[in-house]
Design an enzyme around this catalytic site. Sequence first.
Site, PDB file in Angstrom:
ATOM      1  N   GLY A   1      -1.964   1.894   5.038  1.00 28.64           N
ATOM      2  CA  GLY A   1      -2.337   0.489   5.290  1.00 28.64           C
ATOM      3  C   GLY A   1      -1.224  -0.352   5.897  1.00 28.64           C
ATOM      4  O   GLY A   1      -0.954  -1.459   5.435  1.00 28.64           O
TER       5      GLY A   1
ATOM      6  N   ASP B   1      -4.812 -12.680   4.466  1.00 29.44           N
ATOM      7  CA  ASP B   1      -5.984 -12.074   5.104  1.00 29.44           C
ATOM      8  C   ASP B   1      -7.278 -12.315   4.324  1.00 29.44           C
ATOM      9  O   ASP B   1      -8.312 -11.740   4.651  1.00 29.44           O
ATOM     10  CB  ASP B   1      -5.770 -10.571   5.355  1.00 29.44           C
ATOM     11  CG  ASP B   1      -5.184  -9.851   4.163  1.00 29.44           C
ATOM     12  OD1 ASP B   1      -5.067 -10.469   3.090  1.00 29.44           O
ATOM     13  OD2 ASP B   1      -4.846  -8.659   4.299  1.00 29.44           O
TER      14      ASP B   1
ATOM     15  N   ASP C   1      -3.478 -10.861  -1.701  1.00 27.30           N
ATOM     16  CA  ASP C   1      -3.895 -10.271  -0.430  1.00 27.30           C
ATOM     17  C   ASP C   1      -5.374  -9.855  -0.537  1.00 27.30           C
ATOM     18  O   ASP C   1      -5.848  -9.516  -1.617  1.00 27.30           O
ATOM     19  CB  ASP C   1      -3.024  -9.045  -0.164  1.00 27.30           C
ATOM     20  CG  ASP C   1      -3.138  -8.505   1.248  1.00 27.30           C
ATOM     21  OD1 ASP C   1      -2.263  -8.802   2.067  1.00 27.30           O
ATOM     22  OD2 ASP C   1      -4.120  -7.768   1.526  1.00 27.30           O
TER      23      ASP C   1
ATOM     24  N   TYR D   1      -3.942 -11.523   9.652  1.00 24.29           N
ATOM     25  CA  TYR D   1      -4.089 -10.995  11.009  1.00 24.29           C
ATOM     26  C   TYR D   1      -4.534 -12.061  11.989  1.00 24.29           C
ATOM     27  O   TYR D   1      -4.766 -11.772  13.155  1.00 24.29           O
ATOM     28  CB  TYR D   1      -4.980  -9.741  10.961  1.00 24.29           C
ATOM     29  CG  TYR D   1      -4.366  -8.793   9.949  1.00 24.29           C
ATOM     30  CD1 TYR D   1      -3.206  -8.104  10.277  1.00 24.29           C
ATOM     31  CD2 TYR D   1      -4.829  -8.724   8.637  1.00 24.29           C
ATOM     32  CE1 TYR D   1      -2.549  -7.329   9.335  1.00 24.29           C
ATOM     33  CE2 TYR D   1      -4.177  -7.952   7.690  1.00 24.29           C
ATOM     34  CZ  TYR D   1      -3.039  -7.252   8.045  1.00 24.29           C
ATOM     35  OH  TYR D   1      -2.375  -6.505   7.107  1.00 24.29           O
TER      36      TYR D   1
ATOM     37  N   HIS E   1       0.810  -1.239   0.000  1.00 25.49           N
ATOM     38  CA  HIS E   1       0.000   0.000   0.000  1.00 25.49           C
ATOM     39  C   HIS E   1       0.838   1.281   0.000  1.00 25.49           C
ATOM     40  O   HIS E   1       0.302   2.353  -0.288  1.00 25.49           O
ATOM     41  CB  HIS E   1      -0.916   0.050   1.223  1.00 25.49           C
ATOM     42  CG  HIS E   1      -1.958  -1.022   1.255  1.00 25.49           C
ATOM     43  ND1 HIS E   1      -2.853  -1.218   0.228  1.00 25.49           N
ATOM     44  CD2 HIS E   1      -2.264  -1.964   2.202  1.00 25.49           C
ATOM     45  CE1 HIS E   1      -3.651  -2.231   0.539  1.00 25.49           C
ATOM     46  NE2 HIS E   1      -3.317  -2.705   1.723  1.00 25.49           N
TER      47      HIS E   1
HETATM   48 ZN    ZN Z   1      -4.262  -7.111   3.257  1.00 28.70          ZN
END
Ligand code: ZN
Length: 375
Positions: free
Chosen positions: A141, A257, A168, A296, A133
């Site tokens: 991000g 994620d 992602d 995460y 990002h």
């Molecule tokens: Zn991500």
Amino acid sequence: MKTAFIYTDAYLDYDYGPTHPLKIIRLKLTYELIRAYGLLAFPSVQTMITRKAEEDDLAIFHSREYLNALKEANEGHLGEYAYSYGLGPGDNPIFTGLYNWSLLVTGATLQAVDFVAKGEGEIAFNIAGGLHHAMRSRASGFCYVNDPVIGILKLLDQGKRVAYIDIDAHHADGVQVAFYKTNKVLTISLHETGYTLFPGTGFEYEIGEGEGEGYAVNLPFPPYTDDEVYVWAFEEIVPPLILAFRPDVVVTQLGVDSFYNDPLTNLQLSMAGYEKVIRQIKELAPRWVALGGGGYDVSNVARAWTLAWAVMNGIELSEELPKSYLEKAAKVGVYEKELRGGPKFSPSGQSKEIRIEVERIVNYIKGKVFPKIGA
Ligand code: ZN
């Protein structure tokens, strides 16, 4: 075939803060699981200790003013202009050593690029990388320095033709912006739609500009998209584009994620879908610079990147996680015992509507982008 894995425990010197979702311990756990499975012990595997990048490496993409702001923030202080560079409490916190952290992450990506570009081996994996990002003069991000862009620029310097695949859950906006007007890099991002997820971009009609028209590809998925639809769409879009573009090197961002139990996103992939995609990339990539990314749920990250590393090396793993890993994982509150296991999954029951929408997007890409690339 030779492969390289790049890592250092020095990553653990840095910390985004107690309430931040990006936990650097996930890198350590991944390394421990890979090691516990014996996946670094083969003669074909080179383990490299991460070396910091130089400021001049970062400056091939980032502005000097922004890098100066990062260096100021490195001491843990909020400088006068920090907010205008995206720095401050929230997504991109100022923490001690954040510039050094960025040098390490980028350094590992450059080591991976060197290994592959010089022909020392076919595949290199930097699990700390993939910070897709970051913009030229702005943190975004959780990303301060855009190591995928810097790695790709280095590959272009050496005359390599590069395709970038990003799985992602978030759109690869920083990488897309960097190469939006060139046909030298094909960028493909698969992600949850910008209607429901940060950074709010990556719609199918973003296809590049000028010479780059057709060389930016976006495959946005509605919330609750599962393995079946995701893998189907990947197979419809990615292999034909890569085969037509004929890259020398494929750079991938392998964020984890997109999983059904990731706390930040709404896609519903499982380890099975993720594995299928990784196996396809292995088939497609003549040479492969693999980078980490989001993720995460710490247990998902360790298991998914271990599985990916096993695929890269052509090794099948036992389903039961090694005991030595389980002991270490338990100490940080991670108790998963199976490689492909996980908490109970309940599908959303919206699969028909999702399928119709994803078919529409796949057809749009086939109509607008495929003819420009010759797919
Ligand atoms: Zn991500």
